[in-house]
Design an enzyme around this catalytic site. Structure first.
Site, PDB file in Angstrom:
ATOM      1  N   CYS A  27      42.260  40.233  31.770  1.00 23.34           N
ATOM      2  CA  CYS A  27      43.313  41.186  32.149  1.00 23.34           C
ATOM      3  C   CYS A  27      43.114  41.767  33.551  1.00 23.34           C
ATOM      4  N   GLY A  33      55.407  24.470  32.246  1.00 15.66           N
ATOM      5  CA  GLY A  33      55.440  25.525  31.226  1.00 15.66           C
ATOM      6  C   GLY A  33      56.243  26.712  31.717  1.00 15.66           C
ATOM      7  N   GLU A  48      59.645  22.323  31.704  1.00 23.03           N
ATOM      8  CA  GLU A  48      59.458  22.991  30.404  1.00 23.03           C
ATOM      9  C   GLU A  48      59.761  22.008  29.269  1.00 23.03           C
ATOM     10  N   VAL A  90      50.748  26.266  30.097  1.00 15.53           N
ATOM     11  CA  VAL A  90      51.332  25.851  28.812  1.00 15.53           C
ATOM     12  C   VAL A  90      50.717  26.630  27.653  1.00 15.53           C
ATOM     13  N   GLY A  91      50.166  27.784  27.945  1.00 13.51           N
ATOM     14  CA  GLY A  91      49.602  28.638  26.902  1.00 13.51           C
ATOM     15  C   GLY A  91      48.119  28.863  27.092  1.00 13.51           C
ATOM     16  N   ARG A  92      47.568  29.756  26.286  1.00 15.87           N
ATOM     17  CA  ARG A  92      46.137  30.032  26.293  1.00 15.87           C
ATOM     18  C   ARG A  92      45.595  29.800  24.892  1.00 15.87           C
ATOM     19  N   ASP A 131      42.355  38.382  21.947  1.00 11.80           N
ATOM     20  CA  ASP A 131      42.952  37.049  21.988  1.00 11.80           C
ATOM     21  C   ASP A 131      42.298  36.062  21.031  1.00 11.80           C
ATOM     22  N   HIS A 136      69.856  62.155  33.748  1.00  8.97           N
ATOM     23  CA  HIS A 136      70.828  61.483  34.604  1.00  8.97           C
ATOM     24  C   HIS A 136      70.440  61.678  36.062  1.00  8.97           C
TER      25      HIS A 136
HETATM   26  P1  FAD Z   1      39.572  38.745  27.684  1.00  6.46           P
HETATM   27  O1  FAD Z   1      40.303  39.659  28.566  1.00  6.46           O
HETATM   28  O2  FAD Z   1      39.757  37.286  27.875  1.00  6.46           O
HETATM   29  O3  FAD Z   1      38.029  39.123  27.819  1.00  6.46           O
HETATM   30  C1  FAD Z   1      37.034  38.383  27.199  1.00  6.46           C
HETATM   31  C2  FAD Z   1      35.750  38.626  27.955  1.00  6.46           C
HETATM   32  O4  FAD Z   1      34.678  38.055  27.217  1.00  6.46           O
HETATM   33  C3  FAD Z   1      35.723  37.973  29.336  1.00  6.46           C
HETATM   34  O5  FAD Z   1      35.378  38.930  30.308  1.00  6.46           O
HETATM   35  C4  FAD Z   1      34.643  36.899  29.214  1.00  6.46           C
HETATM   36  O6  FAD Z   1      33.911  36.709  30.415  1.00  6.46           O
HETATM   37  C5  FAD Z   1      33.755  37.486  28.121  1.00  6.46           C
HETATM   38  N1  FAD Z   1      32.980  36.494  27.395  1.00  6.46           N
HETATM   39  C6  FAD Z   1      33.411  35.372  26.778  1.00  6.46           C
HETATM   40  N2  FAD Z   1      32.385  34.709  26.223  1.00  6.46           N
HETATM   41  C7  FAD Z   1      31.277  35.443  26.491  1.00  6.46           C
HETATM   42  C8  FAD Z   1      29.907  35.275  26.183  1.00  6.46           C
HETATM   43  N3  FAD Z   1      29.461  34.224  25.492  1.00  6.46           N
HETATM   44  N4  FAD Z   1      29.038  36.214  26.600  1.00  6.46           N
HETATM   45  C9  FAD Z   1      29.469  37.293  27.306  1.00  6.46           C
HETATM   46  N5  FAD Z   1      30.749  37.491  27.632  1.00  6.46           N
HETATM   47  C10 FAD Z   1      31.645  36.570  27.220  1.00  6.46           C
HETATM   48  N6  FAD Z   1      48.692  40.656  28.767  1.00  6.46           N
HETATM   49  C11 FAD Z   1      49.492  41.737  28.748  1.00  6.46           C
HETATM   50  O7  FAD Z   1      49.469  42.502  27.776  1.00  6.46           O
HETATM   51  N7  FAD Z   1      50.305  42.042  29.819  1.00  6.46           N
HETATM   52  C12 FAD Z   1      50.353  41.252  30.920  1.00  6.46           C
HETATM   53  O8  FAD Z   1      51.094  41.552  31.855  1.00  6.46           O
HETATM   54  C13 FAD Z   1      49.518  40.108  30.957  1.00  6.46           C
HETATM   55  N8  FAD Z   1      49.519  39.313  32.050  1.00  6.46           N
HETATM   56  C14 FAD Z   1      48.673  38.242  32.087  1.00  6.46           C
HETATM   57  C15 FAD Z   1      48.688  37.433  33.214  1.00  6.46           C
HETATM   58  C16 FAD Z   1      47.868  36.328  33.296  1.00  6.46           C
HETATM   59  C17 FAD Z   1      47.883  35.468  34.533  1.00  6.46           C
HETATM   60  C18 FAD Z   1      46.985  36.034  32.205  1.00  6.46           C
HETATM   61  C19 FAD Z   1      46.063  34.852  32.283  1.00  6.46           C
HETATM   62  C20 FAD Z   1      46.966  36.821  31.077  1.00  6.46           C
HETATM   63  C21 FAD Z   1      47.818  37.927  30.995  1.00  6.46           C
HETATM   64  N9  FAD Z   1      47.855  38.748  29.867  1.00  6.46           N
HETATM   65  C22 FAD Z   1      48.688  39.836  29.839  1.00  6.46           C
HETATM   66  C23 FAD Z   1      47.013  38.485  28.684  1.00  6.46           C
HETATM   67  C24 FAD Z   1      45.768  39.403  28.692  1.00  6.46           C
HETATM   68  O9  FAD Z   1      45.047  39.181  29.873  1.00  6.46           O
HETATM   69  C25 FAD Z   1      44.920  39.116  27.468  1.00  6.46           C
HETATM   70  O10 FAD Z   1      45.709  39.262  26.306  1.00  6.46           O
HETATM   71  C26 FAD Z   1      43.746  40.079  27.382  1.00  6.46           C
HETATM   72  O11 FAD Z   1      42.938  40.009  28.534  1.00  6.46           O
HETATM   73  C27 FAD Z   1      42.898  39.771  26.147  1.00  6.46           C
HETATM   74  O12 FAD Z   1      41.827  40.641  26.078  1.00  6.46           O
HETATM   75  P2  FAD Z   1      40.471  40.230  25.327  1.00  6.46           P
HETATM   76  O13 FAD Z   1      39.580  41.418  25.432  1.00  6.46           O
HETATM   77  O14 FAD Z   1      40.777  39.692  24.000  1.00  6.46           O
HETATM   78  O15 FAD Z   1      39.861  39.009  26.153  1.00  6.46           O
HETATM   79  P1  NAD Z   2      53.331  30.867  27.065  1.00  8.76           P
HETATM   80  O1  NAD Z   2      53.035  30.579  25.653  1.00  8.76           O
HETATM   81  O2  NAD Z   2      53.973  32.134  27.438  1.00  8.76           O
HETATM   82  O3  NAD Z   2      54.288  29.717  27.636  1.00  8.76           O
HETATM   83  C1  NAD Z   2      53.940  28.380  27.584  1.00  8.76           C
HETATM   84  C2  NAD Z   2      55.201  27.554  27.838  1.00  8.76           C
HETATM   85  O4  NAD Z   2      54.801  26.223  28.050  1.00  8.76           O
HETATM   86  C3  NAD Z   2      56.173  27.565  26.669  1.00  8.76           C
HETATM   87  O5  NAD Z   2      57.466  27.807  27.159  1.00  8.76           O
HETATM   88  C4  NAD Z   2      56.038  26.159  26.092  1.00  8.76           C
HETATM   89  O6  NAD Z   2      57.237  25.691  25.500  1.00  8.76           O
HETATM   90  C5  NAD Z   2      55.665  25.362  27.324  1.00  8.76           C
HETATM   91  N1  NAD Z   2      54.909  24.129  27.088  1.00  8.76           N
HETATM   92  C6  NAD Z   2      53.937  23.907  26.175  1.00  8.76           C
HETATM   93  N2  NAD Z   2      53.432  22.658  26.325  1.00  8.76           N
HETATM   94  C7  NAD Z   2      54.101  22.098  27.358  1.00  8.76           C
HETATM   95  C8  NAD Z   2      54.024  20.848  28.017  1.00  8.76           C
HETATM   96  N3  NAD Z   2      53.160  19.912  27.626  1.00  8.76           N
HETATM   97  N4  NAD Z   2      54.847  20.613  29.056  1.00  8.76           N
HETATM   98  C9  NAD Z   2      55.741  21.576  29.471  1.00  8.76           C
HETATM   99  N5  NAD Z   2      55.853  22.769  28.885  1.00  8.76           N
HETATM  100  C10 NAD Z   2      55.039  23.040  27.844  1.00  8.76           C
HETATM  101  O7  NAD Z   2      51.956  30.618  27.839  1.00  8.76           O
HETATM  102  P2  NAD Z   2      51.445  31.106  29.272  1.00  8.76           P
HETATM  103  O8  NAD Z   2      52.578  31.325  30.190  1.00  8.76           O
HETATM  104  O9  NAD Z   2      50.396  30.136  29.648  1.00  8.76           O
HETATM  105  O10 NAD Z   2      50.795  32.503  28.941  1.00  8.76           O
HETATM  106  C11 NAD Z   2      49.697  32.568  28.019  1.00  8.76           C
HETATM  107  C12 NAD Z   2      49.677  33.891  27.303  1.00  8.76           C
HETATM  108  O11 NAD Z   2      49.241  34.922  28.175  1.00  8.76           O
HETATM  109  C13 NAD Z   2      51.041  34.362  26.821  1.00  8.76           C
HETATM  110  O12 NAD Z   2      51.402  33.780  25.593  1.00  8.76           O
HETATM  111  C14 NAD Z   2      50.821  35.837  26.694  1.00  8.76           C
HETATM  112  O13 NAD Z   2      50.183  36.075  25.466  1.00  8.76           O
HETATM  113  C15 NAD Z   2      49.868  36.139  27.838  1.00  8.76           C
HETATM  114  N6  NAD Z   2      50.610  36.672  29.011  1.00  8.76           N
HETATM  115  C16 NAD Z   2      51.338  37.811  28.867  1.00  8.76           C
HETATM  116  C17 NAD Z   2      52.030  38.323  29.943  1.00  8.76           C
HETATM  117  C18 NAD Z   2      52.817  39.594  29.775  1.00  8.76           C
HETATM  118  O14 NAD Z   2      52.606  40.273  28.772  1.00  8.76           O
HETATM  119  N7  NAD Z   2      53.679  39.955  30.704  1.00  8.76           N
HETATM  120  C19 NAD Z   2      51.989  37.697  31.171  1.00  8.76           C
HETATM  121  C20 NAD Z   2      51.256  36.539  31.288  1.00  8.76           C
HETATM  122  C21 NAD Z   2      50.559  36.035  30.202  1.00  8.76           C
END
Ligand code: FAD
Ligand code: NAD
Length: 464
Positions: A43, A182, A205, A270-272, A311, A443
């Site tokens: 995050c 994606g 997509e 394409v997702g996490r 996550d 407003h």
């Molecule tokens: P993480 O944030 O992934 O943290 C896990 C931590 O565990 C990491 O620091 C990692 O280094 C550590 N770790 C893993 N394995 C080990 C180990 N063996 N030993 C020690 N440490 C370890 N979510 C939103 O709500 N709003 C958004 O706008 C949003 N935007 C996003 C944009 C992008 C580009 C991405 C990639 C994600 C976004 N997300 C957003 C999703 C959000 O980042 C995650 O849902 C959130 O960070 C999950 O929190 P977490 O604590 O589960 O895991």
């Molecule tokens: P996502 O699940 O939002 O979107 C993935 C997209 O990829 C979908 O539309 C899916 O249909 C498409 N897709 C899947 N396989 C494909 C393929 N082989 N070829 C083409 N398209 C394909 O995933 P993301 O954008 O990678 O984000 C990951 C996660 O991170 C989100 O699900 C969300 O939980 C989190 N996130 C949240 C925010 C926010 O809250 N604003 C912002 C960024 C990320």
């Protein structure tokens, strides 16, 4: 080897883990947090915050470009120049401030932070290989919060021109032609930003529409905007591989034909997926659920006194869900009675326009067997939206027909992400349409659209 013991051991310092650790420390529990990289997790370091910082830069640049073209009322200017290195530096500075802030909060709460890769040996023991020292930690309670990692496509391994969001947020040079594979959250938040900064962006997509996790009425507002921004969208197309020599992405259309899409960078979003390796999952006997760690309503896993949050435990993979769970498990470890049972988890997409969805959409409410009433207010007729130069959007409210209990609220429009709090509060408080319709909304604000949507659902629309 240092032998340590504690009451709460937190594995992973993302929003789930660091909140759990701070809260446990605040409650007086002897707490250790192990993080292999930098506290703040995905995050703060490479996710929510950096992406929103770059979205802000892209919006500012785009506004300046529009002004230079005479398209901003009352403002004319020279064509602006994008300084991407400076933007990334600014973003990195914000990340440093925030992660530094988290470290300070952990310290203040009395949490011991150990840097290094944690590996569970059993449900109570964890070993950590730090850079200089190694540790063996025994804990009464364990909180697993290792987060998630991006999904990699077999034909498009990360490296070189094929990048994940992490690299996309730290580019030194703007791609001329960017292919985004994606069209979900990340692909569109970042794809729109790159287009605003000047890249030619094409979204590939697999599904038949973008943002399939939102209902069509919401996602179509973004589709229209992509067209205006000059972003091409290829629906029902699959990315095959990257052809380095040809400088393009091979894609397959629904009829099976393959073509080359010119691209100097390919952003794969394409997702996490849950982070299941590197922390000793195989040493534990955890029940799994669809590839995620199975938890109950108190975030307890199938092993005694082992919690899992964030996550690694499933959808929605959002920071605010992870944080809420983190706080609950700390309070459970302190002997309080807590459950994770929110009325709704808000979903916000920081696209242009922004979209926000809380609770049930009309289709979901009908599918759940409710007879519903829906009020939809177009922001195009809202005074504040006009003064912001906003371009359309709406607020939509879904309620039960019989007792007017609000089941869901959604919006699309400029800056509507800030509505998420009001929408979620309404659902948590069990609001009825009349509660919202009778609340005085300031407003001129776009939030008057929320009140108007409730009034429309009651058949009492005023400004339309
Ligand atoms: P993480 O944030 O992934 O943290 C896990 C931590 O565990 C990491 O620091 C990692 O280094 C550590 N770790 C893993 N394995 C080990 C180990 N063996 N030993 C020690 N440490 C370890 N979510 C939103 O709500 N709003 C958004 O706008 C949003 N935007 C996003 C944009 C992008 C580009 C991405 C990639 C994600 C976004 N997300 C957003 C999703 C959000 O980042 C995650 O849902 C959130 O960070 C999950 O929190 P977490 O604590 O589960 O895991
Ligand atoms: P996502 O699940 O939002 O979107 C993935 C997209 O990829 C979908 O539309 C899916 O249909 C498409 N897709 C899947 N396989 C494909 C393929 N082989 N070829 C083409 N398209 C394909 O995933 P993301 O954008 O990678 O984000 C990951 C996660 O991170 C989100 O699900 C969300 O939980 C989190 N996130 C949240 C925010 C926010 O809250 N604003 C912002 C960024 C990320």
């Amino acid at each position: 080897m240092n032998n340590l013991s504690c009451e709460v051991l937190v594995l992973g310092g993302g929003p789930g883990g660091y909140v759990a650790a701070i809260r446990a420390g605040q409650l007086g529990l002897d707490t250790i947090l192990v993080e292999k990289q930098t506290v703040g997790g995905t995050c703060l370091n490479v996710g929510c915050i950096p992406s929103k910082a770059m979205i802000h830069v892209a919006d500012t640049f785009n506004d300046a470009v529009l002004a230079s073209r005479g398209k901003v009322p009352g403002v004319t200017s020279q064509a602006p120049v994008l300084d991407l290195l400076n933007a990334v530096e600014w973003k990195d500075g914000l990340v440093k401030r925030l992660t530094g802030g988290v470290s300070t909060l952990l310290k203040k709460a009395g949490v011991t932070v150990i840097e290094g890769q944690a590996r569970m040996r059993d449900g109570k023991t964890c070993s950590v290989a730090g850079e200089r020292e190694s540790y063996q930690i025994r804990a009464k309670y364990v909180v697993l919060a290792p987060g998630s990692v991006p999904v990699e496509l077999p034909g498009l391994p990360f490296g070189g021109a094929v990048i994940s969001s992490t690299e996309a947020l730290a580019l030194e040079q703007l791609p001329e032609n960017l292919a985004v594979v994606g069209g979900g959250y990340i692909g569109l938040e970042l794809g729109i930003s790159f287009a605003k900064m000047g890249s030619k962006v094409t979204v590939v997509e697999a599904s038949d529409r973008i943002l399939p996790q939102y209902d069509q009425e919401l996602s179509s507002t973004v589709s229209r905007s992509l067209k205006k921004l000059g972003i091409d969208v290829m629906l029902e197309h699959s990315a095959v591989d990257y052809d380095q020599n040809a400088g393009g992405l091979n894609i397959t259309s629904p009829d099976g034909a393959t073509s080359l899409l010119t691209a100097d960078s390919v952003l794969v979003t394409v997702g996490r997926k849950p982070q299941l390796s590197g922390w000793g999952l195989s040493e534990l006997s955890l029940a799994m659920d669809n590839g995620f760690i199975r938890i109950d309503a108190q975030c307890r896993t199938s092993m005694t006194d082992v919690f899992a949050i964030g996550d690694v435990t499933g959808e929605p993979m959002l920071a605010h869900r992870a944080m809420a769970q983190g706080s609950i498990v700390a309070e459970l470890a302190a002997g309080k009675n807590r459950t994770f049972d929110p009325a709704a988890i808000p979903a916000v997409c920081f696209t242009d326009p922004e979209i926000v969805s809380v609770g049930l959409s009309p289709d979901e409410a009908s599918a759940a067997g409710y007879e519903i009433t829906v009020g939809k207010f177009p922001l195009a007729v809202n005074g504040r939206a006009m003064t912001l130069g906003a371009d359309g959007g709406f607020v939509r409210i879904v309620a039960r027909k019989d007792n007017e209990l609000v089941l869901g609220i959604q919006a699309a429009g400029k800056d509507v992400s800030e509505f998420a709090a009001a929408f979620t509060l309404a659902l948590e408080m069990g609001a009825r349409l009349q509660d919202i319709a009778a609340t005085i909304h300031a407003h001129p604000t776009q939030s008057e659209g929320i009140q108007e949507a409730a009034m429309l659902a009651l058949g009492q629309g005023l400004h339309i």
